[in-house]
Design a protein around this motif. Structure first.
Motif, PDB file in Angstrom:
ATOM      1  N   GLY A 164      -5.648  -0.578  -8.676  1.00 40.78           N
ATOM      2  CA  GLY A 164      -5.006  -1.892  -8.650  1.00 40.78           C
ATOM      3  C   GLY A 164      -5.116  -2.543  -7.284  1.00 40.78           C
ATOM      4  O   GLY A 164      -5.448  -3.727  -7.172  1.00 40.78           O
ATOM      5  N   LEU A 165      -4.869  -1.769  -6.250  1.00 42.00           N
ATOM      6  CA  LEU A 165      -4.965  -2.322  -4.886  1.00 42.00           C
ATOM      7  C   LEU A 165      -6.408  -2.617  -4.498  1.00 42.00           C
ATOM      8  O   LEU A 165      -6.679  -3.632  -3.846  1.00 42.00           O
ATOM      9  CB  LEU A 165      -4.312  -1.353  -3.895  1.00 42.00           C
ATOM     10  CG  LEU A 165      -2.787  -1.280  -3.982  1.00 42.00           C
ATOM     11  CD1 LEU A 165      -2.253  -0.104  -3.175  1.00 42.00           C
ATOM     12  CD2 LEU A 165      -2.154  -2.587  -3.523  1.00 42.00           C
ATOM     13  N   ILE A 166      -7.330  -1.763  -4.901  1.00 42.24           N
ATOM     14  CA  ILE A 166      -8.747  -2.004  -4.591  1.00 42.24           C
ATOM     15  C   ILE A 166      -9.210  -3.287  -5.270  1.00 42.24           C
ATOM     16  O   ILE A 166      -9.927  -4.102  -4.666  1.00 42.24           O
ATOM     17  CB  ILE A 166      -9.611  -0.792  -4.995  1.00 42.24           C
ATOM     18  CG1 ILE A 166      -9.321   0.385  -4.057  1.00 42.24           C
ATOM     19  CG2 ILE A 166     -11.100  -1.141  -4.992  1.00 42.24           C
ATOM     20  CD1 ILE A 166      -9.867   1.720  -4.533  1.00 42.24           C
ATOM     21  N   ARG A 167      -8.809  -3.498  -6.521  1.00 39.81           N
ATOM     22  CA  ARG A 167      -9.189  -4.728  -7.240  1.00 39.81           C
ATOM     23  C   ARG A 167      -8.610  -5.965  -6.584  1.00 39.81           C
ATOM     24  O   ARG A 167      -9.125  -7.061  -6.746  1.00 39.81           O
ATOM     25  CB  ARG A 167      -8.768  -4.630  -8.700  1.00 39.81           C
ATOM     26  CG  ARG A 167      -9.644  -3.676  -9.470  1.00 39.81           C
ATOM     27  CD  ARG A 167      -9.432  -3.760 -10.960  1.00 39.81           C
ATOM     28  NE  ARG A 167     -10.319  -2.824 -11.611  1.00 39.81           N
ATOM     29  CZ  ARG A 167      -9.947  -1.834 -12.401  1.00 39.81           C
ATOM     30  NH1 ARG A 167      -8.668  -1.669 -12.666  1.00 39.81           N
ATOM     31  NH2 ARG A 167     -10.821  -1.037 -12.952  1.00 39.81           N
ATOM     32  N   LEU A 168      -7.514  -5.802  -5.879  1.00 44.87           N
ATOM     33  CA  LEU A 168      -6.916  -6.918  -5.140  1.00 44.87           C
ATOM     34  C   LEU A 168      -7.471  -7.001  -3.718  1.00 44.87           C
ATOM     35  O   LEU A 168      -6.892  -7.680  -2.868  1.00 44.87           O
ATOM     36  CB  LEU A 168      -5.398  -6.746  -5.085  1.00 44.87           C
ATOM     37  CG  LEU A 168      -4.655  -6.868  -6.409  1.00 44.87           C
ATOM     38  CD1 LEU A 168      -3.193  -6.477  -6.233  1.00 44.87           C
ATOM     39  CD2 LEU A 168      -4.761  -8.292  -6.948  1.00 44.87           C
ATOM     40  N   SER A 169      -8.571  -6.299  -3.479  1.00 41.71           N
ATOM     41  CA  SER A 169      -9.192  -6.244  -2.142  1.00 41.71           C
ATOM     42  C   SER A 169      -8.229  -5.689  -1.107  1.00 41.71           C
ATOM     43  O   SER A 169      -8.171  -6.159   0.028  1.00 41.71           O
ATOM     44  CB  SER A 169      -9.703  -7.630  -1.722  1.00 41.71           C
ATOM     45  OG  SER A 169     -10.663  -8.092  -2.632  1.00 41.71           O
ATOM     46  N   ARG A 170      -7.485  -4.685  -1.503  1.00 38.82           N
ATOM     47  CA  ARG A 170      -6.517  -4.055  -0.615  1.00 38.82           C
ATOM     48  C   ARG A 170      -6.794  -2.565  -0.443  1.00 38.82           C
ATOM     49  O   ARG A 170      -5.875  -1.755  -0.421  1.00 38.82           O
ATOM     50  CB  ARG A 170      -5.088  -4.241  -1.153  1.00 38.82           C
ATOM     51  CG  ARG A 170      -4.659  -5.672  -1.337  1.00 38.82           C
ATOM     52  CD  ARG A 170      -4.395  -6.337   0.012  1.00 38.82           C
ATOM     53  NE  ARG A 170      -3.767  -7.625  -0.145  1.00 38.82           N
ATOM     54  CZ  ARG A 170      -4.388  -8.786   0.018  1.00 38.82           C
ATOM     55  NH1 ARG A 170      -5.654  -8.811   0.335  1.00 38.82           N
ATOM     56  NH2 ARG A 170      -3.741  -9.911  -0.126  1.00 38.82           N
ATOM     57  N   ALA A 171      -8.055  -2.203  -0.309  1.00 33.81           N
ATOM     58  CA  ALA A 171      -8.400  -0.800  -0.103  1.00 33.81           C
ATOM     59  C   ALA A 171      -7.742  -0.261   1.162  1.00 33.81           C
ATOM     60  O   ALA A 171      -7.385   0.918   1.227  1.00 33.81           O
ATOM     61  CB  ALA A 171      -9.913  -0.619  -0.043  1.00 33.81           C
ATOM     62  N   ALA A 172      -7.545  -1.131   2.156  1.00 30.57           N
ATOM     63  CA  ALA A 172      -6.892  -0.697   3.392  1.00 30.57           C
ATOM     64  C   ALA A 172      -5.453  -0.248   3.117  1.00 30.57           C
ATOM     65  O   ALA A 172      -4.956   0.667   3.773  1.00 30.57           O
ATOM     66  CB  ALA A 172      -6.909  -1.819   4.425  1.00 30.57           C
ATOM     67  N   VAL A 173      -4.802  -0.861   2.138  1.00 30.27           N
ATOM     68  CA  VAL A 173      -3.441  -0.456   1.783  1.00 30.27           C
ATOM     69  C   VAL A 173      -3.475   0.941   1.152  1.00 30.27           C
ATOM     70  O   VAL A 173      -2.610   1.771   1.430  1.00 30.27           O
ATOM     71  CB  VAL A 173      -2.779  -1.482   0.836  1.00 30.27           C
ATOM     72  CG1 VAL A 173      -1.418  -0.988   0.366  1.00 30.27           C
ATOM     73  CG2 VAL A 173      -2.659  -2.840   1.524  1.00 30.27           C
ATOM     74  N   VAL A 174      -4.474   1.196   0.317  1.00 32.44           N
ATOM     75  CA  VAL A 174      -4.619   2.526  -0.282  1.00 32.44           C
ATOM     76  C   VAL A 174      -4.806   3.558   0.821  1.00 32.44           C
ATOM     77  O   VAL A 174      -4.182   4.621   0.810  1.00 32.44           O
ATOM     78  CB  VAL A 174      -5.799   2.567  -1.281  1.00 32.44           C
ATOM     79  CG1 VAL A 174      -5.941   3.960  -1.891  1.00 32.44           C
ATOM     80  CG2 VAL A 174      -5.618   1.525  -2.376  1.00 32.44           C
ATOM     81  N   ARG A 175      -5.654   3.232   1.780  1.00 35.32           N
ATOM     82  CA  ARG A 175      -5.869   4.141   2.905  1.00 35.32           C
ATOM     83  C   ARG A 175      -4.579   4.332   3.696  1.00 35.32           C
ATOM     84  O   ARG A 175      -4.253   5.438   4.140  1.00 35.32           O
ATOM     85  CB  ARG A 175      -6.996   3.632   3.780  1.00 35.32           C
ATOM     86  CG  ARG A 175      -8.339   3.655   3.058  1.00 35.32           C
ATOM     87  CD  ARG A 175      -9.455   3.132   3.892  1.00 35.32           C
ATOM     88  NE  ARG A 175      -9.673   4.056   5.001  1.00 35.32           N
ATOM     89  CZ  ARG A 175     -10.563   3.857   5.959  1.00 35.32           C
ATOM     90  NH1 ARG A 175     -11.319   2.781   5.955  1.00 35.32           N
ATOM     91  NH2 ARG A 175     -10.707   4.737   6.932  1.00 35.32           N
ATOM     92  N   GLY A 176      -3.828   3.255   3.862  1.00 33.25           N
ATOM     93  CA  GLY A 176      -2.537   3.350   4.556  1.00 33.25           C
ATOM     94  C   GLY A 176      -1.570   4.250   3.821  1.00 33.25           C
ATOM     95  O   GLY A 176      -0.842   5.035   4.444  1.00 33.25           O
ATOM     96  N   LEU A 177      -1.556   4.166   2.490  1.00 32.85           N
ATOM     97  CA  LEU A 177      -0.705   5.057   1.700  1.00 32.85           C
ATOM     98  C   LEU A 177      -1.134   6.513   1.890  1.00 32.85           C
ATOM     99  O   LEU A 177      -0.288   7.412   1.936  1.00 32.85           O
ATOM    100  CB  LEU A 177      -0.750   4.677   0.223  1.00 32.85           C
ATOM    101  CG  LEU A 177      -0.058   3.370  -0.151  1.00 32.85           C
ATOM    102  CD1 LEU A 177      -0.351   3.005  -1.605  1.00 32.85           C
ATOM    103  CD2 LEU A 177       1.437   3.459   0.099  1.00 32.85           C
ATOM    104  N   GLY A 178      -2.432   6.736   1.997  1.00 31.06           N
ATOM    105  CA  GLY A 178      -2.914   8.085   2.288  1.00 31.06           C
ATOM    106  C   GLY A 178      -2.397   8.569   3.633  1.00 31.06           C
ATOM    107  O   GLY A 178      -1.953   9.717   3.769  1.00 31.06           O
ATOM    108  N   GLY A 179      -2.422   7.694   4.624  1.00 29.86           N
ATOM    109  CA  GLY A 179      -1.905   8.051   5.943  1.00 29.86           C
ATOM    110  C   GLY A 179      -0.416   8.349   5.920  1.00 29.86           C
ATOM    111  O   GLY A 179       0.045   9.311   6.545  1.00 29.86           O
ATOM    112  N   VAL A 180       0.338   7.543   5.189  1.00 29.42           N
ATOM    113  CA  VAL A 180       1.777   7.772   5.056  1.00 29.42           C
ATOM    114  C   VAL A 180       2.018   9.114   4.367  1.00 29.42           C
ATOM    115  O   VAL A 180       2.923   9.868   4.742  1.00 29.42           O
ATOM    116  CB  VAL A 180       2.443   6.609   4.287  1.00 29.42           C
ATOM    117  CG1 VAL A 180       3.862   6.949   3.886  1.00 29.42           C
ATOM    118  CG2 VAL A 180       2.404   5.335   5.127  1.00 29.42           C
ATOM    119  N   THR A 181       1.204   9.418   3.366  1.00 28.17           N
ATOM    120  CA  THR A 181       1.327  10.702   2.664  1.00 28.17           C
ATOM    121  C   THR A 181       1.088  11.864   3.620  1.00 28.17           C
ATOM    122  O   THR A 181       1.846  12.833   3.631  1.00 28.17           O
ATOM    123  CB  THR A 181       0.341  10.766   1.481  1.00 28.17           C
ATOM    124  OG1 THR A 181       0.629   9.699   0.580  1.00 28.17           O
ATOM    125  CG2 THR A 181       0.422  12.093   0.759  1.00 28.17           C
ATOM    126  N   ALA A 182       0.031  11.765   4.416  1.00 26.03           N
ATOM    127  CA  ALA A 182      -0.263  12.832   5.378  1.00 26.03           C
ATOM    128  C   ALA A 182       0.886  13.008   6.366  1.00 26.03           C
ATOM    129  O   ALA A 182       1.284  14.135   6.675  1.00 26.03           O
ATOM    130  CB  ALA A 182      -1.569  12.527   6.114  1.00 26.03           C
TER     131      ALA A 182
END
Length: 192
Positions: A164-182
């Motif tokens: 959903g975020l990638i389709r909204l051109s928000r791949a950086a947000v997905v990456r940010g969520l990965g960082g928050v998870t780590a």
């Protein structure tokens, strides 16, 4: 539609009582207990959603094969845990899975699919061992079906959120969520 995906994928993160080592919730309904086990600890929720986020970032076949590799290995680990077979370092590996899977999403790593599947499967084995070791003496098949279903749902939540975020051109947000998870994994390791 995107709001629905976002809401559904974030819901497990706000469930009460999430903590490491969460035995004792096996009641009369072993299937429900199996569903509850992965949802009852931030360690499991974070790692399983991270698998989905990373799979969404990798795209293609990874969106199916990474979750399947995790669930398959988790079921094998669950059988080993239920049988009482020793697996050293279960809790440290569960915590490491949060950090590693979150970092893989944060960095948008794209290793060969076989290597990503192997890494995910390794972590799935340890998560499964914890589920199996804390499971019921009777009704193991229903309990395993419950924790497999909950795990698949968490993976799908991560994939859905990521896509959903990638389709909204928000791949950086997905990456940010990965960082928050780590970072959450590191915080759990320090707190534990």
């Amino acid at each position: 539609m995107n709001r629905i995906l976002l809401s559904a994928s974030l819901f497990p993160l706000f469930l009460p009582g999430m903590a490491l080592a969460h035995p004792g919730h096996i009641g009369g309904d072993v299937f429900a207990a199996g569903i509850g086990h992965p949802l009852g600890g931030a360690d499991h929720v974070l790692a399983m959603v991270a698998v989905g986020l990373w799979a969404a970032l990798m795209g293609g076949r990874a969106m199916l094969t990474l979750p399947l590799a995790f669930v398959t290995a988790m079921l094998v680990g669950g059988l080993a845990g239920a049988a009482g077979l020793p697996l050293p370092g279960v809790e440290p590996m569960i915590l490491a899975s949060i950090v590693a899977l979150g970092a893989a999403a944060a960095l948008a790593l794209r290793p060969a699919l076989a290597h990503a599947m192997a890494a995910v499967a390794l972590f799935g084995l340890f998560h499964g061992h914890a589920h199996g070791a804390e499971g019921p003496a009777a009704g193991l098949a229903l309990y395993a079906a419950g924790f497999a279903l909950a795990t698949i749902a968490l993976h799908l939540a991560g994939v859905g959120l990521g896509l959903g975020l990638i389709r909204l051109s928000r791949a950086a947000v997905v990456r940010g969520l990965g960082g928050v998870t780590a970072m959450a994994g590191l915080a759990l390791a320090i707190a534990g």
